[in-house]
Design an enzyme around this catalytic site. Structure first.
Site, PDB file in Angstrom:
ATOM      1  N   HIS A   1       2.206   8.696   4.689  1.00 31.40           N
ATOM      2  CA  HIS A   1       1.322   9.725   5.269  1.00 31.40           C
ATOM      3  C   HIS A   1       2.048  10.502   6.373  1.00 31.40           C
ATOM      4  CE1 HIS A   1      -2.449   8.981   3.237  1.00 31.40           C
ATOM      5  NE2 HIS A   1      -2.347   7.681   3.456  1.00 31.40           N
TER       6      HIS A   1
ATOM      7  N   ASP B   1      -1.314   0.079  -4.678  1.00 28.67           N
ATOM      8  CA  ASP B   1      -2.633   0.612  -5.034  1.00 28.67           C
ATOM      9  C   ASP B   1      -2.527   2.076  -5.467  1.00 28.67           C
ATOM     10  OD1 ASP B   1      -1.900   1.305  -2.462  1.00 28.67           O
ATOM     11  OD2 ASP B   1      -3.853   0.899  -1.569  1.00 28.67           O
ATOM     12  N   HIS B   2      -1.438   2.740  -5.025  1.00 24.65           N
ATOM     13  CA  HIS B   2      -1.151   4.145  -5.351  1.00 24.65           C
ATOM     14  C   HIS B   2       0.152   4.479  -4.652  1.00 24.65           C
ATOM     15  CE1 HIS B   2      -2.183   4.929  -1.232  1.00 24.65           C
ATOM     16  NE2 HIS B   2      -3.309   4.268  -1.418  1.00 24.65           N
TER      17      HIS B   2
ATOM     18  N   GLU C   1      -1.008  -8.109   1.814  1.00 24.34           N
ATOM     19  CA  GLU C   1      -0.751  -6.666   1.794  1.00 24.34           C
ATOM     20  C   GLU C   1       0.304  -6.229   2.814  1.00 24.34           C
ATOM     21  OE1 GLU C   1      -3.575  -4.006   3.522  1.00 24.34           O
ATOM     22  OE2 GLU C   1      -2.995  -2.342   2.239  1.00 24.34           O
TER      23      GLU C   1
ATOM     24  N   ASP D   1       2.205   2.697   3.271  1.00 20.79           N
ATOM     25  CA  ASP D   1       1.319   3.861   3.104  1.00 20.79           C
ATOM     26  C   ASP D   1       1.333   4.767   4.337  1.00 20.79           C
ATOM     27  OD1 ASP D   1      -1.049   5.258   1.853  1.00 20.79           O
ATOM     28  OD2 ASP D   1      -2.049   4.441   3.622  1.00 20.79           O
TER      29      ASP D   1
ATOM     30  N   THR E   1      -7.882  -2.196   1.914  1.00 16.63           N
ATOM     31  CA  THR E   1      -7.249  -3.034   0.882  1.00 16.63           C
ATOM     32  C   THR E   1      -7.702  -4.501   0.946  1.00 16.63           C
ATOM     33  OG1 THR E   1      -5.369  -1.534   0.971  1.00 16.63           O
ATOM     34  CG2 THR E   1      -5.067  -3.588  -0.249  1.00 16.63           C
TER      35      THR E   1
ATOM     36  N   SER F   1      -7.351   3.889  -1.222  1.00 12.28           N
ATOM     37  CA  SER F   1      -7.131   2.440  -1.257  1.00 12.28           C
ATOM     38  C   SER F   1      -8.412   1.661  -1.509  1.00 12.28           C
ATOM     39  CB  SER F   1      -6.503   1.971   0.055  1.00 12.28           C
ATOM     40  OG  SER F   1      -5.202   2.488   0.183  1.00 12.28           O
TER      41      SER F   1
ATOM     42  N   ASP G   1       0.853  -1.194   0.000  1.00 12.01           N
ATOM     43  CA  ASP G   1       0.000   0.000   0.000  1.00 12.01           C
ATOM     44  C   ASP G   1       0.890   1.247   0.000  1.00 12.01           C
ATOM     45  OD1 ASP G   1      -1.884   2.094   0.672  1.00 12.01           O
ATOM     46  OD2 ASP G   1      -3.214   0.533   1.437  1.00 12.01           O
TER      47      ASP G   1
END
Ligand code: MG
Ligand code: ZN
Length: 374
Positions: free
Chosen positions: A269, A307-308, A260, A265, A145, A92, A51
């Site tokens: 952040h 996912d990004h 995952e 991620d 996710t 997500s 992620d």
């Protein structure tokens, strides 16, 4: 004459401005619908999502590891576009739904299209074809996710509703956090009893989870999320990966699993390069488990992607000898850039090139030989 030029210029400006507007429709326009696959077909698919794992996150991990990662064993690489039906920058839930079901949806929605209609996921197709299925995450197993492969809800925040999707037609094996969504619910129901009634072994500690060799397993290793690597998660993800693969490989029909690395991620952040790198390296250790399994098995496709991207992470310096990384971030949120896809095993050659995130579902469907009408 002057006036004509003025009006022409105005008209061109108008066209440009309206062309730049990001409406739900405009985000959908270049989604391809046909996917052709070639080569050998896999029996099993291991789908791994880091992620928020963009190229910078991968290379930061590679640098910290003095130049190499296990995922380099993947000879086939590609890039996927991640925009959602509602936004240039996805979340997500929408990107998970796109990869899981082949359908673009709005940010925040899980397992439903933009009109609210349920969309069937690759995990559900695999289950309905008699394959074994699994989900593994370092976040709560009810988080966006993993949930995008099993749940159908309007909002990713409906954690207690999402937990219900694990009861009746859940994956055979799931390991992650999220125990409270099953056991300490607002409605007072204890879904752990329901899981047991469905034949699941419900286990809370990784030591005991690792002992399981067959059957249905609900491994709920934390009340909410598992701690970050920097706070002592240890080898939970690689161990959960190895355990899940061992159990699922008992099924002669094959399996589908999504694993995952949830917290790359969260490091993004937080704009915290140490958080990003430790999570990236942990995810890569899980990748090693998957690639080792696939190499031995010979009939397993491993696809690793994100996912990004998160944080707009850039590498402004570093040292491959010392493992030093100098990262910078442009945002506390996600970014729009394409993300890498790495593939290994039978069918891996189909993941080269540039394509939409929804094509991942279509490639999996074609490689399994499933039809969307099944
Ligand atoms: Mg996630
Ligand atoms: Zn995020």
């Amino acid at each position: 004459m002057k006036r004509t030029i003025f009006f022409s210029a105005m008209l061109i400006m108008l066209v440009i401005v309206s062309g730049c507007r990001q409406t739900a429709e405009s985000q959908l326009q270049d989604v391809s619908s046909k996917v052709l696959v070639s080569g050998k077909k896999p029996k099993n698919i291991i789908f791994m999502i880091g992620d928020g794992m963009g190229i910078s996150q991968v290379y930061a991990g590679m640098t910290a590891n003095k130049g190499h990662l296990n995922l380099e064993k993947c000879a086939y690489t590609g890039l996927q576009k991640t925009f959602s039906a509602s936004d240039y920058i996805t979340d997500s839930a929408a990107s998970g739904t796109a990869m899981a079901s082949g359908t673009k949806t709005k940010n925040g929605i899980l397992g439903k299209d933009t009109t609210g209609k349920d969309v069937k996921t690759i995990l559900e197709y695999a289950r309905d074809h008699g394959l074994a299925t699994g989900l593994v995450a370092t976040s709560a197993i009810t988080h966006a996710t993993p949930a995008s492969f099993i749940a159908h809800v309007k909002s990713r925040n409906q954690y207690e509703d999402i937990a219900r999707f694990f009861i009746r037609h859940g994956p055979d094996v799931f390991i992650g956090g999220g125990r409270d969504n099953f056991a300490s619910r607002k409605d007072g129901e204890n879904l752990l009893d329901s899981l047991k009634a469905q034949g699941y072994r419900v286990i809370f500690s990784m030591d005991s989870i690792e002992q399981v060799k067959h059957g249905k397993l609900a491994g709920l290793t934390a009340p909410v999320h598992n701690p970050p690597m920097t706070e002592g998660r240890g080898n939970m993800l690689p161990e959960a990966t190895a355990t899940a693969l061992n159990i699922l490989s008992n099924d002669p029909d094959g399996f589908f699993i999504m694993i995952e690395g949830s917290q790359i991620d969260w490091g993004g952040h937080a704009n915290d390069q140490k958080y990003v790198i430790t999570e990236m390296l942990d995810f890569d250790n899980a990748v090693k488990q998957a690639l080792d399994f696939a190499e031995k098995d010979g009939n397993t496709l491993v696809v690793i992607t994100a996912d990004h991207e998160t944080g707009g992470m850039a590498l402004n310096g570093g040292n491959l000898k010392t493992g030093k990384v100098e990262a910078a971030f442009t945002t506390k949120g996600h970014t729009a850039v394409m993300v890498p896809v790495f593939a290994y095993g039978p069918g891996a050659e189909n993941f080269t090139g540039i394509y939409d995130n929804t094509d991942i579902f279509r490639k999996f469907m074609a490689l399994y030989g499933f039809s969307a009408t099944d």
